[in-house]
Design a protein around this motif. Sequence first.
Motif, mmCIF file in Angstrom:
data_model
loop_
_atom_site.group_PDB
_atom_site.id
_atom_site.type_symbol
_atom_site.label_atom_id
_atom_site.label_comp_id
_atom_site.label_asym_id
_atom_site.label_seq_id
_atom_site.Cartn_x
_atom_site.Cartn_y
_atom_site.Cartn_z
ATOM 1 N N PHE A 91 0.947 -1.279 0.073
ATOM 2 C CA PHE A 91 0.085 -0.061 -0.093
ATOM 3 C C PHE A 91 0.931 1.237 -0.122
ATOM 4 O O PHE A 91 1.896 1.479 0.713
ATOM 5 C CB PHE A 91 -0.935 0.127 1.138
ATOM 6 C CG PHE A 91 -1.954 -0.989 1.130
ATOM 7 C CD1 PHE A 91 -2.817 -1.259 0.135
ATOM 8 C CD2 PHE A 91 -1.962 -2.261 2.242
ATOM 9 C CE1 PHE A 91 -3.919 -2.125 0.104
ATOM 10 C CE2 PHE A 91 -2.805 -3.231 2.241
ATOM 11 C CZ PHE A 91 -3.842 -3.247 1.145
ATOM 12 N N PRO A 92 0.657 2.242 -0.954
ATOM 13 C CA PRO A 92 1.337 3.553 -0.950
ATOM 14 C C PRO A 92 1.163 4.584 0.425
ATOM 15 O O PRO A 92 2.022 5.201 0.735
ATOM 16 C CB PRO A 92 0.807 4.126 -2.153
ATOM 17 C CG PRO A 92 -0.597 3.771 -2.199
ATOM 18 C CD PRO A 92 -0.650 2.576 -1.837
ATOM 19 N N ASP A 93 0.042 4.082 1.390
ATOM 20 C CA ASP A 93 0.062 4.783 2.414
ATOM 21 C C ASP A 93 0.403 4.389 3.728
ATOM 22 O O ASP A 93 0.487 4.777 4.674
ATOM 23 C CB ASP A 93 -1.610 5.188 2.753
ATOM 24 C CG ASP A 93 -2.341 3.801 2.787
ATOM 25 O OD1 ASP A 93 -1.531 2.763 2.631
ATOM 26 O OD2 ASP A 93 -3.517 3.762 3.211
ATOM 27 N N ARG A 94 1.263 3.249 3.467
ATOM 28 C CA ARG A 94 2.192 2.716 4.526
ATOM 29 C C ARG A 94 3.259 2.394 4.047
ATOM 30 O O ARG A 94 4.150 1.425 3.908
ATOM 31 C CB ARG A 94 1.584 1.302 5.003
ATOM 32 C CG ARG A 94 0.122 1.493 5.567
ATOM 33 C CD ARG A 94 -0.032 0.252 5.897
ATOM 34 N NE ARG A 94 0.385 -0.246 7.275
ATOM 35 C CZ ARG A 94 0.114 -1.366 8.042
ATOM 36 N NH1 ARG A 94 -0.336 -2.474 7.277
ATOM 37 N NH2 ARG A 94 0.810 -1.586 9.111
ATOM 38 N N PRO A 95 4.297 3.638 3.732
ATOM 39 C CA PRO A 95 5.739 3.575 3.070
ATOM 40 C C PRO A 95 6.671 2.745 3.898
ATOM 41 O O PRO A 95 7.456 1.941 3.674
ATOM 42 C CB PRO A 95 6.098 4.971 3.068
ATOM 43 C CG PRO A 95 5.228 5.613 3.948
ATOM 44 C CD PRO A 95 4.020 4.867 3.872
ATOM 45 N N VAL A 96 6.519 2.774 5.374
ATOM 46 C CA VAL A 96 7.570 2.377 6.335
ATOM 47 C C VAL A 96 7.315 0.689 6.129
ATOM 48 O O VAL A 96 8.355 -0.334 5.994
ATOM 49 C CB VAL A 96 7.409 2.501 7.761
ATOM 50 C CG1 VAL A 96 8.244 2.067 8.597
ATOM 51 C CG2 VAL A 96 7.724 4.158 7.662
ATOM 52 N N VAL A 97 6.119 0.204 6.389
ATOM 53 C CA VAL A 97 5.899 -1.173 6.400
ATOM 54 C C VAL A 97 6.074 -1.755 4.836
ATOM 55 O O VAL A 97 6.551 -2.824 4.733
ATOM 56 C CB VAL A 97 4.436 -1.533 6.883
ATOM 57 C CG1 VAL A 97 4.129 -3.036 6.731
ATOM 58 C CG2 VAL A 97 4.494 -0.927 8.300
ATOM 59 N N GLY A 98 5.576 -1.098 3.876
ATOM 60 C CA GLY A 98 5.430 -1.445 2.586
ATOM 61 C C GLY A 98 6.788 -1.468 1.905
ATOM 62 O O GLY A 98 7.715 -2.336 1.921
ATOM 63 N N LEU A 99 6.896 -0.732 0.982
ATOM 64 C CA LEU A 99 8.092 -0.431 0.149
ATOM 65 C C LEU A 99 9.439 -0.303 1.213
ATOM 66 O O LEU A 99 10.657 -0.839 0.781
ATOM 67 C CB LEU A 99 7.899 1.029 -0.765
ATOM 68 C CG LEU A 99 7.309 0.651 -1.942
ATOM 69 C CD1 LEU A 99 7.455 2.127 -3.016
ATOM 70 C CD2 LEU A 99 7.762 -0.611 -2.962
#
Length: 286
Positions: A191-199
């Motif tokens: 998800f783009p709104d969870r940058p720390v967990v995601g990318l």
Amino acid sequence: MQYAVGAPLPPHGQASGPGAAMHWTPDPGRPNPPTAPPAPAAPPPPAQQPAPQQGWHGPAPQQAPPTGHSTTDLTGHVPLPPGAPVPLPSPPTDTAAPDASQAAVAVLLIGPAGAGKTSVARHWADTRRVPTAHISLDDVREWVRSGFADPQSGWNDHSEAQYRLARRTCGFAARNFLANGISCILDDAVFPDRPVVGLGGWKRHVGPGLLPIVLLPGLEIVLERNARRSGNRRLSDEEVARIHGRMAGWYGSGLPIIDNSQHDVATTARMLNDVVARSIASPPSW
């Protein structure tokens, strides 16, 4: 000469001549007097064993390493190179577009449930001209059998922990494949709104050279594909619509986006190859 029959055999290794070898003499009527058996050899002193350490009982087993191999980082008898984070790909020196089908790369294919990530990633890996592995995050998550955090039951602490564990496992596998000359493609619903967990998590576990690409067809397409699924990978229509809506945030992010609403798997894989080639020539900032 005729030998006596039935003469006893001597102890192993005790003989001084052809007669003594069988305890007989040329005159069988006058046998040699019996000789005293040799004194038994003194037993060797007991080997000194290390004192038991806390947490185990008895001496530690001693095993010699395989000949010709390092004693560190062995899988069977194959020494593995260190799996360092994947670096940024080197831009080509010439002006021609690089051949993405032969480049050594690590690709992260992002998309909602029903986008076709797994099918496209598998076809792309199957048709490349260099060794390429497909690493599916969903497959790795389902390695957990008893106690599996089913996504149909909702997102909670257990599913979050298993997701993070699976992503670390995928990241290690990707680095190890690249270190051994095998490209890889991973797929995940980031998800783009969870940058720390995601990318951010993928960058930590794989490295800055990972190439993220978004696969985002229309909502009606993902709903149709999700309806053909079974088991714990089939989500409710409401959940699919919610995930698809959050994925819209990738527009304007700077990441390359492929809309495969009107394309089959083979065509989408060819489009993915073109996007990978452009990403190698000019890596995206993320």
